[in-house]
Design a protein around this motif. Structure first.
Motif, PDB file in Angstrom:
ATOM      1  N   TRP A  99      18.003 -25.207 -17.607  1.00 39.57           N
ATOM      2  CA  TRP A  99      16.895 -24.851 -16.706  1.00 39.57           C
ATOM      3  C   TRP A  99      15.684 -25.710 -17.025  1.00 39.57           C
ATOM      4  CZ3 TRP A  99      11.873 -23.298 -16.718  1.00 39.57           C
ATOM      5  CH2 TRP A  99      11.371 -22.735 -15.540  1.00 39.57           C
ATOM      6  N   GLY A 100      15.418 -25.909 -18.304  1.00 34.39           N
ATOM      7  CA  GLY A 100      14.282 -26.726 -18.713  1.00 34.39           C
ATOM      8  C   GLY A 100      14.398 -28.156 -18.208  1.00 34.39           C
ATOM      9  N   GLU A 101      15.595 -28.713 -18.325  1.00 33.42           N
ATOM     10  CA  GLU A 101      15.804 -30.086 -17.857  1.00 33.42           C
ATOM     11  C   GLU A 101      15.564 -30.189 -16.348  1.00 33.42           C
ATOM     12  OE1 GLU A 101      19.756 -30.927 -19.059  1.00 33.42           O
ATOM     13  OE2 GLU A 101      19.226 -31.310 -21.169  1.00 33.42           O
ATOM     14  N   GLU A 102      15.998 -29.175 -15.612  1.00 33.86           N
ATOM     15  CA  GLU A 102      15.897 -29.213 -14.153  1.00 33.86           C
ATOM     16  C   GLU A 102      14.492 -28.927 -13.645  1.00 33.86           C
ATOM     17  OE1 GLU A 102      18.773 -26.348 -12.988  1.00 33.86           O
ATOM     18  OE2 GLU A 102      20.502 -27.693 -13.272  1.00 33.86           O
ATOM     19  N   ASN A 103      13.703 -28.158 -14.405  1.00 37.10           N
ATOM     20  CA  ASN A 103      12.400 -27.724 -13.908  1.00 37.10           C
ATOM     21  C   ASN A 103      11.204 -28.299 -14.651  1.00 37.10           C
ATOM     22  OD1 ASN A 103      12.884 -25.327 -11.813  1.00 37.10           O
ATOM     23  ND2 ASN A 103      14.452 -25.190 -13.396  1.00 37.10           N
ATOM     24  N   CYS A 104      11.402 -28.690 -15.894  1.00 38.08           N
ATOM     25  CA  CYS A 104      10.272 -29.173 -16.698  1.00 38.08           C
ATOM     26  C   CYS A 104      10.264 -30.691 -16.868  1.00 38.08           C
ATOM     27  CB  CYS A 104      10.269 -28.494 -18.063  1.00 38.08           C
ATOM     28  SG  CYS A 104      10.115 -26.694 -17.966  1.00 38.08           S
ATOM     29  N   PHE A 105      11.437 -31.306 -16.796  1.00 36.47           N
ATOM     30  CA  PHE A 105      11.518 -32.754 -16.934  1.00 36.47           C
ATOM     31  C   PHE A 105      11.642 -33.411 -15.565  1.00 36.47           C
ATOM     32  CE2 PHE A 105      12.464 -31.110 -21.057  1.00 36.47           C
ATOM     33  CZ  PHE A 105      11.839 -32.010 -21.922  1.00 36.47           C
ATOM     34  N   VAL A 106      10.708 -33.045 -14.717  1.00 39.44           N
ATOM     35  CA  VAL A 106      10.593 -33.579 -13.360  1.00 39.44           C
ATOM     36  C   VAL A 106       9.122 -33.892 -13.124  1.00 39.44           C
ATOM     37  CG1 VAL A 106      12.590 -32.302 -12.480  1.00 39.44           C
ATOM     38  CG2 VAL A 106      10.322 -31.252 -12.408  1.00 39.44           C
ATOM     39  N   PRO A 107       8.800 -34.683 -12.109  1.00 36.74           N
ATOM     40  CA  PRO A 107       7.394 -35.022 -11.875  1.00 36.74           C
ATOM     41  C   PRO A 107       6.510 -33.794 -11.685  1.00 36.74           C
ATOM     42  CG  PRO A 107       8.823 -36.460 -10.598  1.00 36.74           C
ATOM     43  CD  PRO A 107       9.709 -35.407 -11.195  1.00 36.74           C
ATOM     44  N   HIS A 108       5.373 -33.822 -12.328  1.00 33.83           N
ATOM     45  CA  HIS A 108       4.339 -32.797 -12.204  1.00 33.83           C
ATOM     46  C   HIS A 108       3.020 -33.472 -11.817  1.00 33.83           C
ATOM     47  CE1 HIS A 108       7.131 -30.040 -14.097  1.00 33.83           C
ATOM     48  NE2 HIS A 108       6.250 -29.058 -14.052  1.00 33.83           N
ATOM     49  N   TYR A 109       2.157 -32.687 -11.202  1.00 31.08           N
ATOM     50  CA  TYR A 109       0.851 -33.198 -10.806  1.00 31.08           C
ATOM     51  C   TYR A 109      -0.258 -32.411 -11.496  1.00 31.08           C
ATOM     52  CZ  TYR A 109       3.016 -35.973  -7.116  1.00 31.08           C
ATOM     53  OH  TYR A 109       3.769 -36.904  -6.441  1.00 31.08           O
ATOM     54  N   VAL A 110      -1.269 -33.136 -11.907  1.00 27.30           N
ATOM     55  CA  VAL A 110      -2.507 -32.523 -12.378  1.00 27.30           C
ATOM     56  C   VAL A 110      -3.499 -32.650 -11.225  1.00 27.30           C
ATOM     57  CG1 VAL A 110      -4.336 -32.569 -14.118  1.00 27.30           C
ATOM     58  CG2 VAL A 110      -1.997 -33.260 -14.732  1.00 27.30           C
ATOM     59  N   TYR A 111      -4.173 -31.550 -10.897  1.00 26.36           N
ATOM     60  CA  TYR A 111      -5.029 -31.567  -9.717  1.00 26.36           C
ATOM     61  C   TYR A 111      -6.370 -30.873  -9.984  1.00 26.36           C
ATOM     62  CZ  TYR A 111      -3.427 -26.715  -9.267  1.00 26.36           C
ATOM     63  OH  TYR A 111      -3.153 -25.392  -9.508  1.00 26.36           O
ATOM     64  N   LEU A 112      -7.316 -31.165  -9.126  1.00 25.62           N
ATOM     65  CA  LEU A 112      -8.564 -30.414  -9.061  1.00 25.62           C
ATOM     66  C   LEU A 112      -8.503 -29.551  -7.810  1.00 25.62           C
ATOM     67  CD1 LEU A 112     -11.217 -33.186  -9.890  1.00 25.62           C
ATOM     68  CD2 LEU A 112     -10.066 -31.621 -11.467  1.00 25.62           C
ATOM     69  N   ALA A 113      -9.047 -28.347  -7.902  1.00 20.54           N
ATOM     70  CA  ALA A 113      -9.056 -27.447  -6.749  1.00 20.54           C
ATOM     71  C   ALA A 113     -10.401 -26.745  -6.665  1.00 20.54           C
ATOM     72  CB  ALA A 113      -7.926 -26.431  -6.850  1.00 20.54           C
ATOM     73  N   ASN A 114     -10.696 -26.300  -5.466  1.00 16.53           N
ATOM     74  CA  ASN A 114     -11.935 -25.550  -5.211  1.00 16.53           C
ATOM     75  C   ASN A 114     -11.557 -24.155  -4.736  1.00 16.53           C
ATOM     76  OD1 ASN A 114     -14.402 -24.545  -4.430  1.00 16.53           O
ATOM     77  ND2 ASN A 114     -14.661 -25.918  -2.681  1.00 16.53           N
ATOM     78  N   THR A 115     -11.746 -23.175  -5.634  1.00 13.33           N
ATOM     79  CA  THR A 115     -11.444 -21.781  -5.305  1.00 13.33           C
ATOM     80  C   THR A 115     -12.727 -20.944  -5.340  1.00 13.33           C
ATOM     81  OG1 THR A 115     -10.957 -21.286  -7.626  1.00 13.33           O
ATOM     82  CG2 THR A 115      -9.105 -21.930  -6.231  1.00 13.33           C
ATOM     83  N   THR A 116     -13.825 -21.531  -4.946  1.00 15.09           N
ATOM     84  CA  THR A 116     -15.245 -21.117  -5.011  1.00 15.09           C
ATOM     85  C   THR A 116     -15.929 -21.807  -6.177  1.00 15.09           C
ATOM     86  OG1 THR A 116     -15.032 -19.101  -6.364  1.00 15.09           O
ATOM     87  CG2 THR A 116     -14.821 -18.849  -3.970  1.00 15.09           C
ATOM     88  N   ALA A 117     -15.162 -22.381  -7.088  1.00 12.48           N
ATOM     89  CA  ALA A 117     -15.678 -23.245  -8.149  1.00 12.48           C
ATOM     90  C   ALA A 117     -14.572 -24.248  -8.462  1.00 12.48           C
ATOM     91  CB  ALA A 117     -16.048 -22.434  -9.391  1.00 12.48           C
ATOM     92  N   ILE A 118     -14.949 -25.361  -9.026  1.00 17.99           N
ATOM     93  CA  ILE A 118     -13.953 -26.376  -9.336  1.00 17.99           C
ATOM     94  C   ILE A 118     -13.106 -25.940 -10.522  1.00 17.99           C
ATOM     95  CG2 ILE A 118     -15.482 -27.691 -10.847  1.00 17.99           C
ATOM     96  CD1 ILE A 118     -14.130 -30.241  -9.732  1.00 17.99           C
ATOM     97  N   LYS A 119     -11.816 -26.236 -10.462  1.00 16.41           N
ATOM     98  CA  LYS A 119     -10.904 -25.930 -11.548  1.00 16.41           C
ATOM     99  C   LYS A 119      -9.853 -27.026 -11.645  1.00 16.41           C
ATOM    100  CE  LYS A 119      -7.615 -22.923 -11.254  1.00 16.41           C
ATOM    101  NZ  LYS A 119      -6.406 -23.813 -11.314  1.00 16.41           N
ATOM    102  N   VAL A 120      -9.197 -27.080 -12.798  1.00 13.84           N
ATOM    103  CA  VAL A 120      -8.085 -28.001 -12.983  1.00 13.84           C
ATOM    104  C   VAL A 120      -6.802 -27.190 -13.039  1.00 13.84           C
ATOM    105  CG1 VAL A 120      -8.300 -27.951 -15.511  1.00 13.84           C
ATOM    106  CG2 VAL A 120      -7.157 -29.882 -14.392  1.00 13.84           C
ATOM    107  N   GLY A 121      -5.715 -27.771 -12.566  1.00  9.92           N
ATOM    108  CA  GLY A 121      -4.435 -27.082 -12.598  1.00  9.92           C
ATOM    109  C   GLY A 121      -3.288 -28.071 -12.604  1.00  9.92           C
ATOM    110  N   ILE A 122      -2.078 -27.554 -12.753  1.00  7.11           N
ATOM    111  CA  ILE A 122      -0.872 -28.380 -12.726  1.00  7.11           C
ATOM    112  C   ILE A 122       0.169 -27.706 -11.843  1.00  7.11           C
ATOM    113  CG2 ILE A 122      -1.312 -29.208 -15.058  1.00  7.11           C
ATOM    114  CD1 ILE A 122       1.076 -27.432 -15.950  1.00  7.11           C
ATOM    115  N   THR A 123       1.096 -28.503 -11.339  1.00  8.38           N
ATOM    116  CA  THR A 123       2.184 -27.952 -10.549  1.00  8.38           C
ATOM    117  C   THR A 123       3.321 -28.950 -10.450  1.00  8.38           C
ATOM    118  OG1 THR A 123       2.764 -26.854  -8.467  1.00  8.38           O
ATOM    119  CG2 THR A 123       1.341 -28.779  -8.306  1.00  8.38           C
TER     120      THR A 123
END
Length: 274
Positions: A99-123
């Protein structure tokens, strides 16, 4: 009146031309919520909760929809999912290596988002724009593409020295976020972590972290009226709840009687009446 009975799953959302549309899965049935906005909707919890992994009845839902044994053994419920920088795959202690190989060793993105204030996240790459919608973001901007979940967590950790990774859910629910120049914020933030990025590239390779130049994604939610005060609804306290459905944002339903985080009650069996 129409009734649909089933176990709650995370609401599915689609984004078209900046507008979000929602459906609520109840077992194998999909309840289209969009035609119900502005109309009465009653949700009644039967008192039954069944683990979404093994199907066994459980008195309490753990990690949003699992029984305790499944929560304890599934990789998707491990703490490293919440804190990817603590990934322990390399130590040989991953709960489910495949499961780890299939879900964690794949491309991920680091992003900025505005949810009423700026935040950083990953997906994960497969969760764009779903992740932003689930958080109730009105704007989002991918700034890095990385090769694994661990690397995304390490980049996020570096950025967390300068901005939050949390969403103030009460503020998010009270209205639409005022626009933020996410590109300008990225321009100012990235130089502050260049030394950390260089360290990570030295360790994982130059191609492991890619800076992105993308447009800001704008997101608008189907909410007819935002509350001035947040009153939370809860199936554990009130088995039958609802009222006039005023809108949807993130994983929350807005009623004229309060708001409810539907994802929190994943695996609860309910009857929707409308």
């Amino acid at each position: 009146m129409t009734q649909i009975t089933g176990h709650i799953r995370k609401m599915t959302a689609t984004l078209q031309a900046g507008q979000v549309s929602y459906q609520l899965p109840l077992d194998d049935q999909m309840l289209d919520l969009m035609p119900l906005i502005g109309k009465p909707l009653t949700l009644t919890h039967s008192g039954h909760i069944h683990c979404q992994e093994c199907g066994k009845k459980t008195k309490k839902s753990y990690s949003q929809g699992f029984c305790y044994p499944c929560m304890s053994k599934l990789a998707k419920c491990d703490m490293c999912i919440m804190k990817p920088e603590t990934c322990h795959f390399a130590q040989g202690t991953c709960r489910e290596p495949k499961w780890g190989e299939e879900n964690c060793f794949v491309p991920h993105y680091v992003y900025l988002a505005n949810t009423t204030a700026i935040k950083v996240g990953i997906t994960r790459h497969t969760q764009i724009p779903t992740r932003w919608i689930d958080q109730g973001a009105n704007q989002a901007l991918p700034i890095f593409k990385v090769s694994s979940r661990l690397q995304s967590g390490l980049v996020e950790t570096a950025l967390k020295e300068f901005i939050s990774d949390k969403t103030n859910w009460r503020n998010m629910l009270k209205g639409k976020a005022e626009p933020i120049d996410l590109k300008e914020h990225a321009k100012n933030l990235i130089p502050q972590i260049e030394h950390k990025l260089a360290e990570l590239q030295l360790k994982y390779g130059q191609d492991a972290i890619e800076k992105l130049e993308q447009d800001v994604v704008e997101i608008d939610y189907p909410v007819t009226e935002y509350p001035s005060k947040i009153s939370s609804l809860n199936f554990d306290k009130t088995p039958q709840l609802g009222g006039i459905l005023l809108g949807i944002k993130g994983q929350y339903l807005y009623f004229d009687t309060g708001v409810i985080n539907m994802r929190k009650f994943t695996s609860y069996q309910i009857t929707a009446e409308f």
